[in-house]
Design a protein around this motif. Structure first.
Motif, PDB file in Angstrom:
ATOM      1  N   PHE A   1      -6.468  -6.654   7.763  1.00 46.24           N
ATOM      2  CA  PHE A   1      -7.322  -5.535   8.174  1.00 46.24           C
ATOM      3  C   PHE A   1      -6.466  -4.287   8.395  1.00 46.24           C
ATOM      4  CE2 PHE A   1      -9.122  -9.474   9.758  1.00 46.24           C
ATOM      5  CZ  PHE A   1     -10.444  -9.412   9.348  1.00 46.24           C
ATOM      6  N   ARG A   2      -7.007  -3.173   7.952  1.00 43.13           N
ATOM      7  CA  ARG A   2      -6.431  -1.899   8.363  1.00 43.13           C
ATOM      8  C   ARG A   2      -7.271  -1.374   9.513  1.00 43.13           C
ATOM      9  NH1 ARG A   2      -5.522   3.784   4.954  1.00 43.13           N
ATOM     10  NH2 ARG A   2      -4.553   4.888   6.727  1.00 43.13           N
ATOM     11  N   ARG A   3      -6.624  -0.794  10.538  1.00 46.99           N
ATOM     12  CA  ARG A   3      -7.402  -0.348  11.702  1.00 46.99           C
ATOM     13  C   ARG A   3      -6.984   1.044  12.158  1.00 46.99           C
ATOM     14  NH1 ARG A   3      -5.551  -3.915  16.975  1.00 46.99           N
ATOM     15  NH2 ARG A   3      -3.378  -3.241  17.045  1.00 46.99           N
ATOM     16  N   TRP A   4      -7.963   1.705  12.783  1.00 45.85           N
ATOM     17  CA  TRP A   4      -7.759   3.041  13.354  1.00 45.85           C
ATOM     18  C   TRP A   4      -8.185   3.030  14.820  1.00 45.85           C
ATOM     19  CZ3 TRP A   4      -9.650   2.145   8.504  1.00 45.85           C
ATOM     20  CH2 TRP A   4      -9.027   2.792   7.417  1.00 45.85           C
TER      21      TRP A   4
ATOM     22  N   PRO B   1      -3.453  10.888  11.509  1.00 43.97           N
ATOM     23  CA  PRO B   1      -4.585  10.489  10.664  1.00 43.97           C
ATOM     24  C   PRO B   1      -4.452   9.092  10.062  1.00 43.97           C
ATOM     25  CG  PRO B   1      -3.281  12.223   9.621  1.00 43.97           C
ATOM     26  CD  PRO B   1      -2.790  12.109  11.015  1.00 43.97           C
ATOM     27  N   ASP B   2      -3.221   8.576   9.906  1.00 42.56           N
ATOM     28  CA  ASP B   2      -3.040   7.236   9.345  1.00 42.56           C
ATOM     29  C   ASP B   2      -3.488   6.141  10.297  1.00 42.56           C
ATOM     30  OD1 ASP B   2      -2.138   7.963   6.898  1.00 42.56           O
ATOM     31  OD2 ASP B   2      -0.004   7.785   7.363  1.00 42.56           O
ATOM     32  N   THR B   3      -3.492   6.443  11.590  1.00 43.26           N
ATOM     33  CA  THR B   3      -3.802   5.388  12.574  1.00 43.26           C
ATOM     34  C   THR B   3      -4.911   5.785  13.553  1.00 43.26           C
ATOM     35  OG1 THR B   3      -2.062   6.222  14.039  1.00 43.26           O
ATOM     36  CG2 THR B   3      -1.453   4.471  12.491  1.00 43.26           C
TER      37      THR B   3
ATOM     38  N   ALA C   1       0.821  -1.223   0.000  1.00 39.49           N
ATOM     39  CA  ALA C   1       0.000   0.000   0.000  1.00 39.49           C
ATOM     40  C   ALA C   1       0.849   1.264   0.000  1.00 39.49           C
ATOM     41  CB  ALA C   1      -0.916  -0.005   1.224  1.00 39.49           C
ATOM     42  N   ASP C   2       2.178   1.076   0.158  1.00 41.57           N
ATOM     43  CA  ASP C   2       3.103   2.218   0.239  1.00 41.57           C
ATOM     44  C   ASP C   2       2.691   3.182   1.349  1.00 41.57           C
ATOM     45  OD1 ASP C   2       5.366   3.591  -0.468  1.00 41.57           O
ATOM     46  OD2 ASP C   2       4.372   4.809  -2.002  1.00 41.57           O
ATOM     47  N   ARG C   3       2.246   2.619   2.474  1.00 39.50           N
ATOM     48  CA  ARG C   3       1.829   3.428   3.655  1.00 39.50           C
ATOM     49  C   ARG C   3       2.407   2.771   4.896  1.00 39.50           C
ATOM     50  NH1 ARG C   3      -2.991   6.208   2.532  1.00 39.50           N
ATOM     51  NH2 ARG C   3      -2.822   7.117   4.622  1.00 39.50           N
ATOM     52  N   GLU C   4       3.703   2.985   5.136  1.00 44.86           N
ATOM     53  CA  GLU C   4       4.356   2.262   6.229  1.00 44.86           C
ATOM     54  C   GLU C   4       3.873   2.688   7.614  1.00 44.86           C
ATOM     55  OE1 GLU C   4       8.457   3.272   7.458  1.00 44.86           O
ATOM     56  OE2 GLU C   4       8.515   4.509   5.638  1.00 44.86           O
ATOM     57  N   HIS C   5       3.196   3.854   7.714  1.00 45.24           N
ATOM     58  CA  HIS C   5       2.750   4.312   9.032  1.00 45.24           C
ATOM     59  C   HIS C   5       1.336   3.842   9.380  1.00 45.24           C
ATOM     60  CE1 HIS C   5       6.286   6.691   9.628  1.00 45.24           C
ATOM     61  NE2 HIS C   5       6.102   7.356   8.492  1.00 45.24           N
ATOM     62  N   MET C   6       0.654   3.229   8.438  1.00 38.98           N
ATOM     63  CA  MET C   6      -0.701   2.788   8.778  1.00 38.98           C
ATOM     64  C   MET C   6      -0.640   1.523   9.636  1.00 38.98           C
ATOM     65  SD  MET C   6      -2.259   1.230   5.244  1.00 38.98           S
ATOM     66  CE  MET C   6      -1.743  -0.329   4.552  1.00 38.98           C
ATOM     67  N   ASP C   7      -1.712   1.305  10.374  1.00 38.91           N
ATOM     68  CA  ASP C   7      -1.789   0.173  11.303  1.00 38.91           C
ATOM     69  C   ASP C   7      -2.500  -0.995  10.606  1.00 38.91           C
ATOM     70  OD1 ASP C   7      -1.869  -1.513  13.428  1.00 38.91           O
ATOM     71  OD2 ASP C   7      -3.099  -0.244  14.719  1.00 38.91           O
TER      72      ASP C   7
ATOM     73  N   GLU D   1     -11.976  -1.303  12.142  1.00 39.82           N
ATOM     74  CA  GLU D   1     -11.197  -2.058  11.167  1.00 39.82           C
ATOM     75  C   GLU D   1     -11.915  -2.129   9.822  1.00 39.82           C
ATOM     76  OE1 GLU D   1      -8.626  -5.129  13.957  1.00 39.82           O
ATOM     77  OE2 GLU D   1     -10.401  -5.910  12.912  1.00 39.82           O
ATOM     78  N   GLU D   2     -11.094  -2.102   8.749  1.00 36.45           N
ATOM     79  CA  GLU D   2     -11.600  -2.309   7.399  1.00 36.45           C
ATOM     80  C   GLU D   2     -10.736  -3.386   6.740  1.00 36.45           C
ATOM     81  OE1 GLU D   2     -11.557   1.326   5.241  1.00 36.45           O
ATOM     82  OE2 GLU D   2     -13.048   2.319   6.542  1.00 36.45           O
ATOM     83  N   GLN D   3     -11.406  -4.377   6.114  1.00 40.91           N
ATOM     84  CA  GLN D   3     -10.663  -5.476   5.529  1.00 40.91           C
ATOM     85  C   GLN D   3      -9.972  -5.029   4.242  1.00 40.91           C
ATOM     86  OE1 GLN D   3     -12.838  -9.096   5.430  1.00 40.91           O
ATOM     87  NE2 GLN D   3     -11.127 -10.327   4.684  1.00 40.91           N
ATOM     88  N   LEU D   4      -8.727  -5.498   4.073  1.00 36.92           N
ATOM     89  CA  LEU D   4      -7.935  -5.216   2.884  1.00 36.92           C
ATOM     90  C   LEU D   4      -7.742  -6.500   2.090  1.00 36.92           C
ATOM     91  CD1 LEU D   4      -5.052  -3.021   4.403  1.00 36.92           C
ATOM     92  CD2 LEU D   4      -7.135  -2.216   3.276  1.00 36.92           C
TER      93      LEU D   4
END
Length: 498
Positions: free
Chosen positions: A60-63, A74-76, A39-45, A99-102
């Motif tokens: 899953f991506r989660r916040w 904002p990424d997490t 995803a080229d987003r190393e700071h996302m959870d 959480e949102e499934q990836l």
């Protein structure tokens, strides 16, 4: 793919002899890293969950849900308002995760290699933790190890499979060790190193406890409870003192610790790089303990000031250098050993000081009691040392000295008036004290009065004093004087840095 996942987990667990759960956690972490890179987003959870039975996995991506004032990343993070707008009927609260499934990333060779490296690191961490726990469970005070290497910040010591550190400030000055040398040290503590949280065993060769433990090893009577080391003081690498006490009247504590021809004390000295150790007899009586602690100097007499926790030690002229020691070492160690501030002076100096104090006291009585010098001298000779003593001592005691009742009553009234006048003057002088001195940390009302009396009215005035000058003015301890002066000088250092 799911079967390959299960087979890989079993193979790694078997190869590295770890629980399969450790392997699954490492695989999940490796897959989450791969998902971030894709995803080229190393700071996302990112969280990956592998089914332990089927090998199927989900990504899953989660916040983290936070309040508005805590919203920073904002990424997490998402605010509670944002999540309520996105999902109106949500039950999520602050502190929960949304959480949102990836789409799953393919589990390729790179992810497998990453997982393997993580497993190896966790195994090493677990082994290191177990080795440390085994070491701590043995409860060894003094450890014997081998110098692994000498670094700028200290000595790395090999204790079996465990590496420990003797920091530079815990090394005895002028001691030189090389790789392969055997070395003894005291276990001091366990430190956590940096963000990794890796634990490091810290050893010491300069602590007092190391000296005490070495004597306990050399003197079996201490372990048996027949002797006690009550106090210890060290100037590491140079000289030390221990105060010993016997719990058995048949045992000589000094001779027992020294040993036949000095064998026991010499063994400790050799271990400490030639540090000379004086063994002195402990006493519950302050006077006797101070005399013993100043050995080998002979003390003529001492005067104890309980209020200032200090002792005036009076010695003959030929004993002065011995009592003080080279560079003040002997008196410094004796003060550390006894816990009292020691003031060394000769008989002549003591007499001069005594005469000066008596003269000052006579002048005080002449001025405020309106008596002649002969009467003032009689009060001094009878031990009256302050106006308060004249004002509030029973009248009968003054009559016994030889004063008539009328004179006694007059002196007592004048003394009370003088005390009140001096108190008012002292309070008036406090009005001249600057606010920066009144609010300075460590300066209480009694100290303020003493400082104002001496004309010290600002923070800078206090900062310019030496430690000895402040002690003379206020009577505080050496530690208190140093702390207050350093606090007073802080703004100087801050201004220099700016």
């Amino acid at each position: 793919m799911s079967r390959e996942m299960l087979q890989l987990a079993e193979a790694l667990a078997s190869e590295k002899n770890v629980d399969t759960e450790v392997v699954f956690e490492a695989l999940e972490f490796a897959l989450s890293v791969a998902a971030k890179k894709k995803a080229d987003r190393e700071h996302m959870d990112v969280r990956v969950e592998i089914d332990r039975h089927t090998g199927e996995y989900s990504t899953f991506r989660r916040w983290l849900i936070v309040a508005d004032e805590d919203y920073t990343y904002p990424d997490t993070q998402k605010t509670i308002e944002e999540i309520q707008e996105e999902i109106p009927d949500t039950t999520l609260q602050i502190g929960d995760y949304h959480e949102e499934q990836l789409e799953n990333v393919e589990f390729g060779r790179q992810a497998a290699q990453t997982a393997k490296q993580i497993i190896l690191q966790r195994i090493r961490d677990a082994e290191r933790e177990q080795i440390l726990e085994d070491f701590l469970s043995r409860r060894e005070d003094i450890v014997l190890g081998t110098v692994k290497r000498v670094e700028r910040h200290g000595i790395i010591v090999e204790l079996g499979r465990l590496d420990a550190l003797i920091p530079r400030d815990q090394c005895i000055p002028r001691e030189n060790f090389r790789s392969g040398d055997r070395i003894r040290a005291l276990f001091l503590r366990v430190d956590e190193q940096g963000a990794s949280g890796r634990k490091q065993v810290i050893l010491s060769r300069t602590s007092r406890e190391f000296l005490v433990k070495l004597f306990e090893q050399e003197v079996p009577e201490i372990e048996d409870g027949l002797l006690e080391i009550k106090e210890a003081a060290r100037d590491p690498g140079h000289r030390a003192k221990i105060a010993v006490k016997s719990n058995d009247a048949r045992i000589d504590p000094q001779g027992t610790c020294i040993g036949v021809r000095g064998s026991r004390v010499n063994a400790v000295t050799n271990e400490l790089g030639g540090e000379r150790v004086d063994v002195v007899l402990w006493s519950p009586e302050t006077a006797q303990f101070v005399i013993n602690a100043l050995s080998p100097a002979e003390v003529s007499r001492i005067l104890i000031d309980e209020d200032n926790h200090s002792v005036d030690v009076i010695v003959a002229e030929d004993q002065l250098a011995l009592a003080i020691g080279r560079g003040g070492q002997n008196v410094r160690l004796a003060a550390d050993l006894t816990g009292w501030q020691l003031n060394i002076m000769t008989v002549e100096e003591a007499e001069e000081r005594h005469e000066a104090e008596d003269a000052e006291l006579r002048a005080l009585f002449v001025q405020h009691l309106n008596v002649d010098e002969e009467t003032a001298d009689l009060l001094v000779q009878e031990g009256f040392a302050a106006l308060e003593e004249v004002a509030y001592v029973p009248a009968a005691e003054l009559v016994e000295i030889g004063f008539d009742e009328a004179t006694v009553e007059a002196m007592r009234n004048r003394a009370r008036d003088a005390i009140l006048t001096l108190a008012i003057m002292s309070e008036e002088k406090l009005e001249d004290v600057a606010e920066d001195l009144k609010t300075l940390a460590g300066v209480d009302q009694d100290m303020l009065r003493d400082l104002a009396q001496a004309g010290i009215t600002t923070r800078d005035d206090l900062a310019e004093l030496s430690v000895d000058e402040l002690i003379e003015i206020t009577g505080v301890s050496d530690e208190e004087a140093k702390a207050v002066i350093m606090t007073a000088r802080e703004h100087w250092f801050n201004e220099e840095q700016q």
